[in-house]
Design a protein around this motif. Sequence first.
Motif, PDB file in Angstrom:
ATOM      1  N   PRO A   1       0.365  -1.219   0.235  1.00 57.23           N
ATOM      2  CA  PRO A   1       0.008  -0.128   0.218  1.00 57.23           C
ATOM      3  C   PRO A   1       1.274   1.683  -0.192  1.00 57.23           C
ATOM      4  O   PRO A   1       1.599   1.286   0.580  1.00 57.23           O
ATOM      5  CB  PRO A   1      -1.275   0.333   1.651  1.00 57.23           C
ATOM      6  CG  PRO A   1      -0.368  -1.210   2.150  1.00 57.23           C
ATOM      7  CD  PRO A   1       0.560  -1.845   1.735  1.00 57.23           C
ATOM      8  N   GLU A   2       0.433   2.223  -0.212  1.00 59.71           N
ATOM      9  CA  GLU A   2       0.598   3.822  -0.050  1.00 59.71           C
ATOM     10  C   GLU A   2       1.503   4.131   1.070  1.00 59.71           C
ATOM     11  O   GLU A   2       2.704   3.663   1.415  1.00 59.71           O
ATOM     12  CB  GLU A   2      -0.065   5.246  -0.965  1.00 59.71           C
ATOM     13  CG  GLU A   2       0.288   6.212  -0.608  1.00 59.71           C
ATOM     14  CD  GLU A   2      -0.696   7.302  -1.196  1.00 59.71           C
ATOM     15  OE1 GLU A   2      -1.726   7.259  -1.000  1.00 59.71           O
ATOM     16  OE2 GLU A   2       0.504   8.452  -1.740  1.00 59.71           O
ATOM     17  N   ASN A   3       1.541   3.227   2.163  1.00 57.12           N
ATOM     18  CA  ASN A   3       1.925   3.949   3.787  1.00 57.12           C
ATOM     19  C   ASN A   3       2.049   2.311   3.484  1.00 57.12           C
ATOM     20  O   ASN A   3       0.705   2.662   4.999  1.00 57.12           O
ATOM     21  CB  ASN A   3       1.357   5.067   4.336  1.00 57.12           C
ATOM     22  CG  ASN A   3       1.215   6.119   3.652  1.00 57.12           C
ATOM     23  OD1 ASN A   3       2.412   6.482   3.380  1.00 57.12           O
ATOM     24  ND2 ASN A   3       0.302   6.919   3.498  1.00 57.12           N
ATOM     25  N   PRO A   4       2.944   1.558   3.437  1.00 61.08           N
ATOM     26  CA  PRO A   4       2.683   0.255   4.463  1.00 61.08           C
ATOM     27  C   PRO A   4       3.125   0.270   5.847  1.00 61.08           C
ATOM     28  O   PRO A   4       3.342   1.274   6.628  1.00 61.08           O
ATOM     29  CB  PRO A   4       4.385  -0.560   4.195  1.00 61.08           C
ATOM     30  CG  PRO A   4       4.757   0.497   2.835  1.00 61.08           C
ATOM     31  CD  PRO A   4       4.296   1.825   3.018  1.00 61.08           C
TER      32      PRO A   4
ATOM     33  N   SER B   1      11.726   2.282  14.557  1.00 59.99           N
ATOM     34  CA  SER B   1      12.531   3.068  14.551  1.00 59.99           C
ATOM     35  C   SER B   1      13.037   3.224  12.479  1.00 59.99           C
ATOM     36  O   SER B   1      13.889   3.976  12.525  1.00 59.99           O
ATOM     37  CB  SER B   1      13.940   3.130  15.221  1.00 59.99           C
ATOM     38  OG  SER B   1      14.953   1.834  14.844  1.00 59.99           O
ATOM     39  N   PHE B   2      12.228   2.775  12.087  1.00 59.77           N
ATOM     40  CA  PHE B   2      12.675   2.683  10.782  1.00 59.77           C
ATOM     41  C   PHE B   2      11.615   3.891  10.022  1.00 59.77           C
ATOM     42  O   PHE B   2      10.820   4.323  10.451  1.00 59.77           O
ATOM     43  CB  PHE B   2      12.022   1.729  10.047  1.00 59.77           C
ATOM     44  CG  PHE B   2      12.599   0.694   9.620  1.00 59.77           C
ATOM     45  CD1 PHE B   2      14.209   0.348  11.011  1.00 59.77           C
ATOM     46  CD2 PHE B   2      12.493  -0.636   8.753  1.00 59.77           C
ATOM     47  CE1 PHE B   2      14.941  -0.993  11.172  1.00 59.77           C
ATOM     48  CE2 PHE B   2      13.331  -1.952   9.021  1.00 59.77           C
ATOM     49  CZ  PHE B   2      14.355  -2.296  10.461  1.00 59.77           C
ATOM     50  N   SER B   3      12.945   4.550   8.926  1.00 56.80           N
ATOM     51  CA  SER B   3      12.656   5.827   8.202  1.00 56.80           C
ATOM     52  C   SER B   3      11.424   5.333   7.492  1.00 56.80           C
ATOM     53  O   SER B   3      11.355   3.897   7.028  1.00 56.80           O
ATOM     54  CB  SER B   3      13.770   6.620   7.521  1.00 56.80           C
ATOM     55  OG  SER B   3      13.868   5.483   6.203  1.00 56.80           O
ATOM     56  N   LYS B   4      10.792   6.184   6.483  1.00 57.75           N
ATOM     57  CA  LYS B   4       9.241   6.042   5.641  1.00 57.75           C
ATOM     58  C   LYS B   4      10.417   4.938   4.652  1.00 57.75           C
ATOM     59  O   LYS B   4       9.784   4.371   4.164  1.00 57.75           O
ATOM     60  CB  LYS B   4       8.529   7.305   4.739  1.00 57.75           C
ATOM     61  CG  LYS B   4       8.104   7.261   4.070  1.00 57.75           C
ATOM     62  CD  LYS B   4       6.814   8.388   3.534  1.00 57.75           C
ATOM     63  CE  LYS B   4       6.188   8.555   2.901  1.00 57.75           C
ATOM     64  NZ  LYS B   4       5.614   7.258   1.929  1.00 57.75           N
ATOM     65  N   GLY B   5      11.343   4.938   4.390  1.00 56.10           N
ATOM     66  CA  GLY B   5      12.317   4.753   3.435  1.00 56.10           C
ATOM     67  C   GLY B   5      12.476   3.463   3.559  1.00 56.10           C
ATOM     68  O   GLY B   5      12.708   2.296   2.458  1.00 56.10           O
ATOM     69  N   MET B   6      12.611   2.816   4.465  1.00 51.58           N
ATOM     70  CA  MET B   6      13.021   1.782   5.027  1.00 51.58           C
ATOM     71  C   MET B   6      11.499   0.931   4.980  1.00 51.58           C
ATOM     72  O   MET B   6      12.020  -0.171   4.746  1.00 51.58           O
ATOM     73  CB  MET B   6      13.819   2.004   6.237  1.00 51.58           C
ATOM     74  CG  MET B   6      15.130   1.881   6.284  1.00 51.58           C
ATOM     75  SD  MET B   6      15.931   3.136   8.007  1.00 51.58           S
ATOM     76  CE  MET B   6      16.257   1.353   8.704  1.00 51.58           C
TER      77      MET B   6
END
Length: 303
Positions: A87-90, A141-146
């Motif tokens: 999805p767009e924001n997993p 703690s992951f960023s959006k990209g991670m």
Amino acid sequence: MSEKAIELDRVVKTFKQGFKPRFRALDEVSFSVVEGEAFGFVGQNGAGKSTAIKILTGALRQDGGAARLFGVDVADFRSRRGLGYVPENPWLYDYLTPLEILRMGVVAQGIALDGAELDRHCMQWLERFSIAAVAHKRTRSFSKGMVQRTALAHAMACRPRLLILDEPLSGLDPLGRRDVVDILVEYRQGGGTVFFSSHVLHDVERLADRFGLIHKGRLHTVQRPSDLGGGDEVLSVRTVGIAPVVGMQADVADRWSAQVPASQLWPLLDAARAAGHTVIEIKPALSLERAFLKFVSDLDRSN
Ligand SMILES: Nc1ncnc2c1ncn2[C@@H]1O[C@H](COP(=O)(O)OP(=O)(O)OP(=O)(O)O)[C@@H](O)[C@H]1O
């Protein structure tokens, strides 16, 4: 004949809007994607892309029309066998690590791997998406990209026969985007089918065989990216030379440029040659991105 991986047949989805009449987020949308194809679903924010994807993945039920995956109605959970969806924001279980998330997905898909073999398989995908270094870290703690990379690795590790990706490159930096595009191209070469939404036409150009343009809930066109960008309306010409040429503007260091309708190209080139110029570039003046914006503004004007 190739099987239809995705089929939407006059799909309608309405939403309530306070006291106003229900509005149509999808208005009789029909298209199909055949097995092995990469299809980009493009449109501005709010066009209806995610709504269509949610219907395909069973998160929303349409009000009218039919939607099928590999010939099975999306109301039937079996339609989602072999589907990889990002999805767009997993949303990931943030107390799990990427390795645990991938393991869980692979097992849930019934892929016959376990123990060290399963871990090796998952780690390979985490490596492909440059997330192996944090394979044992909780995703909290992951960023959006991670998060995006982990979700994509999860989808690929499950050996999907169809990938549905909602804005798959939106949270990634340029290198990450290139990695993902390469992986998707490879997946396609192996016979996989990709359906992805994007409002970035450059992504569509790189990935899609065909794209559907949706605007305010209506599907306006299904074309190949080259059909949209080609056109012969305006060309950009750059030359190098000393003497001025009528219709060309001076740039820096003896470089000149002009934008001309295609019908004016030869007269301009003749004039440039007569003035002793060397042509260094001729290309369509409209990039895909600008062509898309023009397309949408033309639609708005005609409504
Ligand atoms: N659950 C909902 N309730 C009410 N309206 C909704 C709902 N979901 C979507 N909409 C509306 O439906 C329209 C289409 O939304 P959708 O999310 O499908 O657009 P999109 O093309 O995916 O846009 P974006 O690129 O911003 O993700 C928008 O006007 C949106 O506000």
